[in-house]
Design a protein around this motif. Structure first.
Motif, PDB file in Angstrom:
ATOM      1  N   GLY A 125       0.794  -1.229   0.000  1.00 61.94           N
ATOM      2  CA  GLY A 125       0.000   0.000   0.000  1.00 61.94           C
ATOM      3  C   GLY A 125       0.818   1.265   0.000  1.00 61.94           C
ATOM      4  N   TYR A 146       1.715   7.873   1.245  1.00 63.42           N
ATOM      5  CA  TYR A 146       2.411   7.341   0.065  1.00 63.42           C
ATOM      6  C   TYR A 146       3.900   7.684   0.176  1.00 63.42           C
ATOM      7  CZ  TYR A 146       2.554   5.985  -4.904  1.00 63.42           C
ATOM      8  OH  TYR A 146       2.794   5.354  -6.101  1.00 63.42           O
ATOM      9  N   PHE A 148       6.568   5.849   0.043  1.00 64.57           N
ATOM     10  CA  PHE A 148       7.477   5.166  -0.886  1.00 64.57           C
ATOM     11  C   PHE A 148       7.838   6.103  -2.038  1.00 64.57           C
ATOM     12  CE2 PHE A 148       7.537   2.491  -4.845  1.00 64.57           C
ATOM     13  CZ  PHE A 148       8.799   1.967  -4.672  1.00 64.57           C
ATOM     14  N   ARG A 149       6.830   6.705  -2.627  1.00 64.19           N
ATOM     15  CA  ARG A 149       7.052   7.632  -3.731  1.00 64.19           C
ATOM     16  C   ARG A 149       7.869   8.849  -3.264  1.00 64.19           C
ATOM     17  NH1 ARG A 149       4.365   8.523  -8.531  1.00 64.19           N
ATOM     18  NH2 ARG A 149       4.465   6.267  -8.497  1.00 64.19           N
ATOM     19  N   ASP A 166      13.222  -5.545  -4.387  1.00 68.60           N
ATOM     20  CA  ASP A 166      12.021  -6.333  -4.663  1.00 68.60           C
ATOM     21  C   ASP A 166      12.018  -7.592  -3.797  1.00 68.60           C
ATOM     22  OD1 ASP A 166       9.742  -7.350  -6.008  1.00 68.60           O
ATOM     23  OD2 ASP A 166      11.050  -8.547  -7.300  1.00 68.60           O
ATOM     24  N   SER A 167      11.249  -7.575  -2.722  1.00 65.52           N
ATOM     25  CA  SER A 167      11.228  -8.719  -1.814  1.00 65.52           C
ATOM     26  C   SER A 167       9.882  -8.801  -1.121  1.00 65.52           C
ATOM     27  CB  SER A 167      12.339  -8.564  -0.765  1.00 65.52           C
ATOM     28  OG  SER A 167      12.101  -9.411   0.345  1.00 65.52           O
ATOM     29  N   LEU A 168       9.219  -9.935  -1.275  1.00 67.82           N
ATOM     30  CA  LEU A 168       7.950 -10.116  -0.560  1.00 67.82           C
ATOM     31  C   LEU A 168       8.183 -10.116   0.946  1.00 67.82           C
ATOM     32  CD1 LEU A 168       4.871 -10.758  -0.670  1.00 67.82           C
ATOM     33  CD2 LEU A 168       5.516 -13.177  -0.610  1.00 67.82           C
ATOM     34  N   ARG A 169       9.266 -10.750   1.383  1.00 72.90           N
ATOM     35  CA  ARG A 169       9.539 -10.824   2.830  1.00 72.90           C
ATOM     36  C   ARG A 169       9.684  -9.436   3.438  1.00 72.90           C
ATOM     37  NH1 ARG A 169      10.641 -15.092   5.667  1.00 72.90           N
ATOM     38  NH2 ARG A 169      10.439 -17.082   4.624  1.00 72.90           N
ATOM     39  N   SER A 171       8.658  -6.565   2.086  1.00 73.69           N
ATOM     40  CA  SER A 171       7.518  -5.679   1.821  1.00 73.69           C
ATOM     41  C   SER A 171       6.299  -6.018   2.671  1.00 73.69           C
ATOM     42  CB  SER A 171       7.133  -5.725   0.338  1.00 73.69           C
ATOM     43  OG  SER A 171       8.054  -4.968  -0.424  1.00 73.69           O
ATOM     44  N   ARG A 208      -7.756 -17.542  -1.868  1.00 79.00           N
ATOM     45  CA  ARG A 208      -6.610 -17.388  -0.982  1.00 79.00           C
ATOM     46  C   ARG A 208      -6.840 -18.055   0.362  1.00 79.00           C
ATOM     47  NH1 ARG A 208      -5.092 -11.149  -2.730  1.00 79.00           N
ATOM     48  NH2 ARG A 208      -4.286 -11.790  -4.751  1.00 79.00           N
TER      49      ARG A 208
ATOM     50  N   LEU B 168       8.354  -9.377  -4.426  1.00 86.75           N
ATOM     51  CA  LEU B 168       7.017  -8.776  -4.345  1.00 86.75           C
ATOM     52  C   LEU B 168       6.382  -8.714  -5.725  1.00 86.75           C
ATOM     53  CD1 LEU B 168       4.851  -7.269  -2.637  1.00 86.75           C
ATOM     54  CD2 LEU B 168       6.021  -5.153  -3.256  1.00 86.75           C
ATOM     55  N   ARG B 169       7.175  -8.368  -6.735  1.00 91.50           N
ATOM     56  CA  ARG B 169       6.629  -8.261  -8.098  1.00 91.50           C
ATOM     57  C   ARG B 169       6.015  -9.578  -8.563  1.00 91.50           C
ATOM     58  NH1 ARG B 169       7.178  -4.254 -11.410  1.00 91.50           N
ATOM     59  NH2 ARG B 169       8.189  -2.402 -10.612  1.00 91.50           N
ATOM     60  N   LEU B 170       6.710 -10.657  -8.289  1.00 93.61           N
ATOM     61  CA  LEU B 170       6.225 -11.949  -8.772  1.00 93.61           C
ATOM     62  C   LEU B 170       5.124 -12.513  -7.878  1.00 93.61           C
ATOM     63  CD1 LEU B 170       9.622 -13.631  -9.762  1.00 93.61           C
ATOM     64  CD2 LEU B 170       8.048 -12.321 -11.213  1.00 93.61           C
ATOM     65  N   ASP B 179      -5.477  -5.527  -4.597  1.00 91.27           N
ATOM     66  CA  ASP B 179      -4.283  -5.812  -5.404  1.00 91.27           C
ATOM     67  C   ASP B 179      -4.072  -4.745  -6.475  1.00 91.27           C
ATOM     68  OD1 ASP B 179      -4.277  -8.203  -3.933  1.00 91.27           O
ATOM     69  OD2 ASP B 179      -5.455  -9.221  -5.476  1.00 91.27           O
ATOM     70  N   VAL B 181      -4.150  -1.681  -6.069  1.00 88.66           N
ATOM     71  CA  VAL B 181      -3.308  -0.625  -5.508  1.00 88.66           C
ATOM     72  C   VAL B 181      -1.836  -0.901  -5.820  1.00 88.66           C
ATOM     73  CG1 VAL B 181      -2.539   0.478  -3.380  1.00 88.66           C
ATOM     74  CG2 VAL B 181      -4.949  -0.132  -3.662  1.00 88.66           C
ATOM     75  N   GLU B 182      -1.407  -2.140  -5.607  1.00 97.77           N
ATOM     76  CA  GLU B 182       0.005  -2.469  -5.875  1.00 97.77           C
ATOM     77  C   GLU B 182       0.331  -2.287  -7.359  1.00 97.77           C
ATOM     78  OE1 GLU B 182       2.019  -2.906  -3.329  1.00 97.77           O
ATOM     79  OE2 GLU B 182       0.300  -2.851  -1.975  1.00 97.77           O
ATOM     80  N   MET B 184      -1.116  -0.153  -9.411  1.00 98.90           N
ATOM     81  CA  MET B 184      -1.029   1.289  -9.672  1.00 98.90           C
ATOM     82  C   MET B 184       0.298   1.853  -9.164  1.00 98.90           C
ATOM     83  SD  MET B 184      -3.631   2.679 -11.276  1.00 98.90           S
ATOM     84  CE  MET B 184      -3.672   4.401 -10.764  1.00 98.90           C
ATOM     85  N   ILE B 185       0.787   1.348  -8.042  1.00 94.99           N
ATOM     86  CA  ILE B 185       2.032   1.880  -7.464  1.00 94.99           C
ATOM     87  C   ILE B 185       3.258   1.404  -8.241  1.00 94.99           C
ATOM     88  CG2 ILE B 185       3.542   1.766  -5.427  1.00 94.99           C
ATOM     89  CD1 ILE B 185       0.986   1.677  -3.714  1.00 94.99           C
ATOM     90  N   HIS B 186       3.304   0.121  -8.548  1.00 93.26           N
ATOM     91  CA  HIS B 186       4.548  -0.456  -9.058  1.00 93.26           C
ATOM     92  C   HIS B 186       4.504  -0.818 -10.541  1.00 93.26           C
ATOM     93  CE1 HIS B 186       6.096  -0.615  -4.989  1.00 93.26           C
ATOM     94  NE2 HIS B 186       5.003  -1.238  -4.593  1.00 93.26           N
TER      95      HIS B 186
END
Lengths: 219, 219
Positions: A125, A146, A148-149, A166-169, A171, A208, B168-170, B179, B181-182, B184-186
């Protein structure tokens, strides 16, 4: 791009709010439970950073005891406190949020081995979960919304190079009930154990995976 | 661990459902819009895979035209169709979902350069977004529900080594309004442009950034 060696001396700052934390989890946890869960997440974060060889300053809104960190109590807002500290820092600084229970030594080193002047890890987010600032005297933060931007734009205005990691962990900041699902799936530390001890469990149906708490679906 | 070279010959399979896709976005998009948005996401995914030098087979539930891919129509379920194809594959296979509009060439190569027998990218909520299978004749898939766990366990039962790729991208599959939102951001590709053309915009307030659609907050 990464530096050839991961041995980079840096100092870590972890902002922390020990009183009434994680209010967006109020629907599933009592205030006391939220405090205890926030402690567990902080413990996971500090342990991972310490494994990287960094000293840690806990920047706390209230008095707090953390055996693995120096505690600095500052009662002003997060941005004001950080922007008061940054000009005093003589080495690169890692600012990492305390609600990132999926961090590991390896993922933090992925951040600190950047060759850029600034490395940023977005939160879910559009927030900012981690900043690695090579020259902290030159930089100022602005969290919330916002950010991050904002953090990228300020760096570019200052002529700094920027890497988005870029990392899910990294983020996955745990703010809302849905985030607990990711912690249950990917966690290995104390925070996941805390959830299990408090009778959270995954529910796999269609779509999910969801989470239940003491028998009730919470998401 | 990565291979020293990223030049790995592999074939890509992208499952796709052109008819009434993305039903969990029904609250914000009409059926026609969902179809058009699903097309845009597919285009982004196929373009990124093609940049990696891979041929693409679109495994579609219904007839569909995709200029950059061979289209194979199979009307059985996703698992049945994939498990019918895998034994016929002579080279490593990348199975990538069509709703991953944040994928890039670089992030895909991060997956295909694994030294493990299987690379897995989890989706949000325990699904499986990407599988890279070095020896597809030996492997079977089982999507839906908590498939991330299942895909790892099966590989280990088969004596295969497994890497979980942290990105995170993948991991950002677009199923639910949050989802967007992500994206739009990235996002940088056609799917993000689609959202902008259809009057989606970010709203930065306190907490996480939200999205609005034609003036109304949708999340």
């Amino acid at each position: 791009m990464r530096e050839a060696t991961n041995i980079m001396h840096f100092h870590t700052i972890v902002p922390f709010r020990p009183v009434n934390p994680k209010t967006r989890l109020s629907g599933v946890l009592t205030e006391e439970e939220r405090g205890s869960f926030a402690d567990a997440m902080l413990t996971d974060v500090v342990a991972a950073v310490r494994e990287c060889g960094s000293e840690v300053t806990l920047l706390s809104t209230d008095p707090y005891v953390c055996p693995e960190a120096d505690v600095l109590v500052r009662q002003e807002g997060l941005n004001e406190a950080l922007n008061w500290i940054l000009p005093q820092c003589e080495v690169p600084v890692l600012i990492i949020m305390s609600d990132l229970p999926l961090v590991t030594k390896e993922t933090i080193l992925q951040v600190t081995s950047t060759v850029s002047d600034l490395a940023v890890v977005p939160g879910l987010g559009g927030g900012t979960n981690i900043l690695f600032i090579r020259d902290p005297k030159r930089y100022r933060v602005q969290y919330y919304g916002y950010s991050f931007r904002w953090h990228i734009e300020v760096a570019r205005e200052l002529g700094m190079t920027v890497e988005v990691v870029d990392s899910l962990r990294l983020s996955t900041d745990v703010d809302e009930p849905a985030d607990l699902v990711e912690l249950m799936i990917h966690g290995t530390g104390r925070s996941k154990a805390w959830l299990e001890q408090h009778e959270f469990a995954l529910v796999a149906e269609s779509g999910r995976v969801k989470i239940k708490h003491r028998g009730d679906n919470v998401i």
